[in-house]
Design a protein around this motif. Structure first.
Motif, PDB file in Angstrom:
ATOM      1  N   THR A  33      43.209  49.547  44.118  1.00 16.41           N
ATOM      2  CA  THR A  33      42.597  48.413  43.439  1.00 16.41           C
ATOM      3  C   THR A  33      41.428  48.931  42.611  1.00 16.41           C
ATOM      4  O   THR A  33      40.439  49.412  43.148  1.00 16.41           O
ATOM      5  N   ALA A  36      38.800  43.696  39.517  1.00 16.21           N
ATOM      6  CA  ALA A  36      39.018  42.326  39.960  1.00 16.21           C
ATOM      7  C   ALA A  36      38.776  41.387  38.788  1.00 16.21           C
ATOM      8  O   ALA A  36      37.856  41.585  37.997  1.00 16.21           O
ATOM      9  N   ASP A  67      33.203  48.694  48.529  1.00 14.16           N
ATOM     10  CA  ASP A  67      33.773  47.510  47.908  1.00 14.16           C
ATOM     11  C   ASP A  67      33.113  47.338  46.544  1.00 14.16           C
ATOM     12  O   ASP A  67      31.932  47.007  46.457  1.00 14.16           O
ATOM     13  N   ASP A 238      42.764  42.822  41.857  1.00 17.50           N
ATOM     14  CA  ASP A 238      42.522  41.755  42.827  1.00 17.50           C
ATOM     15  C   ASP A 238      42.141  40.523  42.015  1.00 17.50           C
ATOM     16  O   ASP A 238      41.167  40.561  41.255  1.00 17.50           O
ATOM     17  N   THR A 239      42.906  39.443  42.119  1.00 21.77           N
ATOM     18  CA  THR A 239      42.657  38.288  41.265  1.00 21.77           C
ATOM     19  C   THR A 239      43.059  36.988  41.944  1.00 21.77           C
ATOM     20  O   THR A 239      43.885  36.988  42.863  1.00 21.77           O
TER      21      THR A 239
END
Length: 304
Positions: A33, A36, A67, A238-239
């Motif tokens: 990932t 986002a 993160d 990431d959505t």
């Protein structure tokens, strides 16, 4: 009428394809990932014009294993687009801007990503400029490198020559230059050797963003270009948007006319926090003036 029916049919069928690909991609190969894209709640913020959408682009300085949506933001650019005229504006905000972060008091604006993720980041930048984003896009800087390389590099006009002993010892010459992925990253991150530091770094980030958009626009009419880009992005994203929403947003961005893109950086004074850290005291009136300019048609006539 027939063109509209065909366009709707194309969007509908593409939405189905994207939805199916979303289900099978995780099993195809290991994916990381890298960014986002989040549609955020604008709360009671003043409405934008009916043809205007806004996206806050944030470069995260997350280290491996962290993160990236809950670390300090390293680059902050508010992009607004007029979907009717295909004009756009970019407003850069220095990362060390000393502002009120809702629920957390006064701090550097980039700390809002750490405190509350994309939603709080959007709220804080929106409070400064007076225009709250519809979407917040957060990415690791490594993805910028990959994207520029995927595009075959970008071309920019560099206002003045500069270098950095760590990121670019040989430097960037003034004038028209071609940047590969690494060079685009270095160009966007160098700060200490620039005459006005973070203000010019933010301006350089805007130069890179405009060059990326221009390259996308130049290729947008090639069959499958936008679709392939969306599918590739989905495997690293990431959505909370659906595949069809992602495609429509990508189309909006690809249709922006590069000749109608204007950019400004919020200026400010230099100060020191109570803890001794260097901070930027943003000119709030200038930031709000920019916000008022873009609110209805996404157009900047002046930087203040």
């Amino acid at each position: 009428m027939r063109r509209r029916v065909l366009r709707v049919a194309k969007l509908a069928s593409l939405g189905v394809v994207l939805a199916v690909v979303t289900l099978v991609l995780p099993d195809a190969s290991p994916k990381t990932t890298e960014f986002a894209l989040v549609k955020v709640d604008q709360g009671s913020a003043a409405a934008l014009g009916p043809d205007v959408i806004s996206i806050l682009a944030v470069g995260s300085d997350a280290r491996p294993g962290e993160d990236f949506t809950r670390t300090r933001g390293d680059a902050l650019q508010l992009v607004t687009i007029n979907t009717r005229t295909h004009a756009a504006s970019i407003i850069g905000v220095p990362r060390d801007s000393w502002v009120d972060i809702p629920g957390h008091g006064i701090d550097k604006i980039n700390a809002s990503l750490y405190y509350g993720g994309p939603q709080l980041m959007g709220d804080t930048v929106g409070n400064l400029i007076g225009v709250h984003p519809d979407y917040v896009f957060v990415t690791r800087f490594q993805w910028l490198t990959q994207m520029v390389n995927w595009l075959g590099g970008i071309d920019i006009r560099n206002p003045f020559a500069f270098s950095d002993e760590y990121l670019k010892p040989k430097g960037f010459r003034a004038g028209r230059i071609h940047l590969d992925g690494y060079d685009a990253l270095a160009y966007s991150r160098i700060r200490h050797s620039l005459p006005t530091g973070d203000f010019e770094r933010s301006a350089h980030q805007e130069i890179v963003l405009k060059a990326i958009q221009a390259k996308v626009r130049a290729n947008a009419d090639k069959p499958g270009f936008v679709e392939h880009g969306v599918l590739d992005a989905m495997s690293h994203m990431d959505t909370n948007l659906s595949p069809s929403q992602l495609f429509r947003l990508a189309q909006v961005m690809a249709q922006v006319d590069p000749s109608k893109v204007r950019s400004c950086v919020v200026q400010g004074g230099i100060g020191t926090s109570s803890g001794g850290a260097s901070i930027v005291l943003p000119y709030v009136s200038q930031a709000r003036d920019m916000g008022n300019q873009i609110r209805h048609d996404a157009t900047l006539s002046h930087c203040g």
